[in-house]
Design a protein around this motif. Structure first.
Motif, PDB file in Angstrom:
ATOM      1  N   VAL A 275      -6.565   8.062   7.984  1.00 42.22           N
ATOM      2  CA  VAL A 275      -6.848   8.535   6.622  1.00 42.22           C
ATOM      3  C   VAL A 275      -8.011   7.728   6.034  1.00 42.22           C
ATOM      4  O   VAL A 275      -8.958   8.292   5.464  1.00 42.22           O
ATOM      5  CB  VAL A 275      -5.591   8.430   5.722  1.00 42.22           C
ATOM      6  CG1 VAL A 275      -5.928   8.793   4.278  1.00 42.22           C
ATOM      7  CG2 VAL A 275      -4.478   9.334   6.254  1.00 42.22           C
ATOM      8  N   ALA A 276      -7.964   6.401   6.210  1.00 44.89           N
ATOM      9  CA  ALA A 276      -9.048   5.556   5.677  1.00 44.89           C
ATOM     10  C   ALA A 276     -10.379   5.917   6.332  1.00 44.89           C
ATOM     11  O   ALA A 276     -11.430   5.945   5.667  1.00 44.89           O
ATOM     12  CB  ALA A 276      -8.718   4.080   5.880  1.00 44.89           C
ATOM     13  N   LYS A 277     -10.323   6.227   7.650  1.00 43.92           N
ATOM     14  CA  LYS A 277     -11.563   6.625   8.344  1.00 43.92           C
ATOM     15  C   LYS A 277     -12.077   7.948   7.797  1.00 43.92           C
ATOM     16  O   LYS A 277     -13.287   8.118   7.575  1.00 43.92           O
ATOM     17  CB  LYS A 277     -11.299   6.786   9.850  1.00 43.92           C
ATOM     18  CG  LYS A 277     -11.249   5.499  10.610  1.00 43.92           C
ATOM     19  CD  LYS A 277     -11.012   5.805  12.094  1.00 43.92           C
ATOM     20  CE  LYS A 277     -10.369   4.624  12.783  1.00 43.92           C
ATOM     21  NZ  LYS A 277      -9.840   4.973  14.111  1.00 43.92           N
ATOM     22  N   ALA A 278     -11.165   8.895   7.579  1.00 43.08           N
ATOM     23  CA  ALA A 278     -11.578  10.206   7.055  1.00 43.08           C
ATOM     24  C   ALA A 278     -12.158  10.052   5.644  1.00 43.08           C
ATOM     25  O   ALA A 278     -13.177  10.662   5.307  1.00 43.08           O
ATOM     26  CB  ALA A 278     -10.385  11.163   7.039  1.00 43.08           C
ATOM     27  N   LEU A 279     -11.533   9.202   4.842  1.00 46.22           N
ATOM     28  CA  LEU A 279     -12.046   8.982   3.474  1.00 46.22           C
ATOM     29  C   LEU A 279     -13.436   8.347   3.529  1.00 46.22           C
ATOM     30  O   LEU A 279     -14.313   8.669   2.709  1.00 46.22           O
ATOM     31  CB  LEU A 279     -11.068   8.112   2.674  1.00 46.22           C
ATOM     32  CG  LEU A 279      -9.725   8.781   2.341  1.00 46.22           C
ATOM     33  CD1 LEU A 279      -8.759   7.768   1.719  1.00 46.22           C
ATOM     34  CD2 LEU A 279      -9.919   9.961   1.386  1.00 46.22           C
ATOM     35  N   ALA A 280     -13.633   7.482   4.506  1.00 45.70           N
ATOM     36  CA  ALA A 280     -14.946   6.829   4.632  1.00 45.70           C
ATOM     37  C   ALA A 280     -16.045   7.854   4.926  1.00 45.70           C
ATOM     38  O   ALA A 280     -17.198   7.662   4.505  1.00 45.70           O
ATOM     39  CB  ALA A 280     -14.899   5.754   5.706  1.00 45.70           C
TER      40      ALA A 280
END
Ligand SMILES: Cc1ncc(COP(=O)(O)O)c(C=O)c1O
Length: 394
Positions: free
Chosen positions: A328-333
């Motif tokens: 999720v953090a990667k996608a948000l990035a």
């Protein structure tokens, strides 16, 4: 409406929405300038000398202690400076250990960042003392003072508690906890790292014996301060070199201080006082409320910790069903949205919430330069991931 204060944070002016504030904030302009001015002004020397620059170097330490005293309403200016709270906490607890024995008990909580757990656990192991952790309610994220009270015994020497959870935001009642501890004959160490950016901290009112804060969480540089009650400070023997001072906070300041960092810390503390922490907190709560409510309204999202904005920092941890927090953090990035994933060193919190083995959670924090528009962007991106519109594996 333009928000002029946003211009004061040069590092936050880019395209990125910076929800990573709980891990470290962008510096305010006056703190950046103060570090630069100190470094270029010719006074950069070492302390304890007889020439002008050496005297000015002593002065920056002295005036930063005085500023921190005003900022946190401390009864004295006995602030120890160091590189970060964890390092100061290890130095402090090692000195405390010299006065502990195997019959003693230390009471912490499960809400802590690990800098307030491993430090005390290490000395407890060294001296054979007991180290226990009071529970918080995993449903509400709240820590009732009675949970600490239940763990107090005649042998309890220290209660160590966070001012605010860095993972779920909960702010325990420090005044009540301190009183309970003192009534039981124990001293109190407060980790105020995640509290000072978001609430007016009044050390005199809390009444604790030691309290730590890191300036990089409130728009300053990477430097930290630990206030220690003077009689306690006097009684402690830290590990130190022989020529260094045995007086006051200096005895804990091993090696040469980070003078430019202190210039920046002082300017950041002045900034907080000029703006008024409560006014900053009001902005943060107004910006954070739609974020919290928006996350709670997405069916696939699980929010951890308090479901309201009372006595909590504007920091929220959450998961999206079926997605690893790192993904999720990667996608948000990819949307230029900065968040953290994992336990953020709140090891006990993640374990107590039952999410430690599944990557813990995604953490998003509002600080003074996060805008309502950026909150909308984050919510839209989370909704897209939840709806499967955006893949989370790369
Ligand atoms: C609540 C809390 N305590 C302690 C720390 C450790 O602070 P430092 O990095 O200054 O050692 C952090 C850092 O994130 C924190 O959030």
């Amino acid at each position: 409406m333009t928000d002029e204060l946003l211009q004061r944070f040069p590092g936050a002016r880019g395209e990125w929405a910076r929800f990573d504030g709980p891990a470290g904030t962008q510096m305010v302009d006056t703190a950046i300038q103060a570090m630069s001015a100190w470094s270029s002004g010719g006074n950069n020397a070492n302390g304890g000398g007889f020439f002008d620059a050496a005297i000015a170097t002593d002065e920056i330490v002295k005036s930063t202690r005085a500023t921190m005293r005003r900022f946190l309403n401390a009864p004295t200016d006995t602030f120890v400076f160091g590189p970060n709270t964890t390092t100061l906490a290890f130095a402090f607890t090692r000195a405390v250990a010299r006065g502990l024995s195997s019959t003693d008990r230390i009471v912490g909580t499960k809400l802590e960042h690990d800098s307030n757990v491993s430090t005390w656990a290490s000395i407890a192991r060294d001296v054979g003392a007991e180290h226990v952790l009071a529970n918080f309610d995993p449903e509400t994220g709240r820590l009732e003072p009675s949970e600490i009270e239940q763990n107090l015994t005649d042998h309890t020497k220290w209660v160590t508690v966070t001012g605010s959870s860095n993972l779920i935001g909960t702010m325990p009642d420090l005044e009540v906890i301190t009183k309970l501890a003192h009534d039981a004959g124990a001293k109190v160490f407060v980790d105020a790292v995640a509290l000072v950016p978001h609430r007016t901290v009044d050390i005199a009112a809390i009444g604790c014996d030691a309290i730590a804060t890191s300036a990089y969480k409130w728009y300053g540089p990477h430097a930290a301060a630990l206030w220690v009650e003077p009689e306690l400070l006097e009684s402690l023997s830290p590990y130190k070199v022989r020529p260094a001072s045995n007086e006051g906070p200096k005895k804990f300041e091993t090696g040469t201080p980070n003078y430019e960092g202190l210039a920046g810390m002082q300017a950041a503390a002045e900034f907080m006082m000029e703006q008024g922490v409560e006014a900053m907190a009001a902005y943060e709560t107004a910006t954070f409320t739609p974020l919290l409510e928006g996350l709670l309204a997405i069916p696939e999202v699980t929010v951890y910790g308090p479901r309201d904005t009372v006595d909590r920092a504007p920091t929220v941890s959450f998961n999206i069903a079926g997605h690893h927090p790192d993904d999720v953090a990667k996608a948000l990035a990819t949307h230029k949205i900065a968040t953290w994933s994992g336990d953020s060193y709140a090891v006990e919190v993640a374990q107590h919430l039952g999410i430690a083995s599944t990557g813990a959670a995604v953490r998003a924090g509002v600080v003074r330069y996060v805008t309502p528009k950026e909150v909308e962007r984050l919510l839209e991106a989370v909704a897209d991931i939840a709806a499967g519109i955006q893949a989370t594996r790369h």
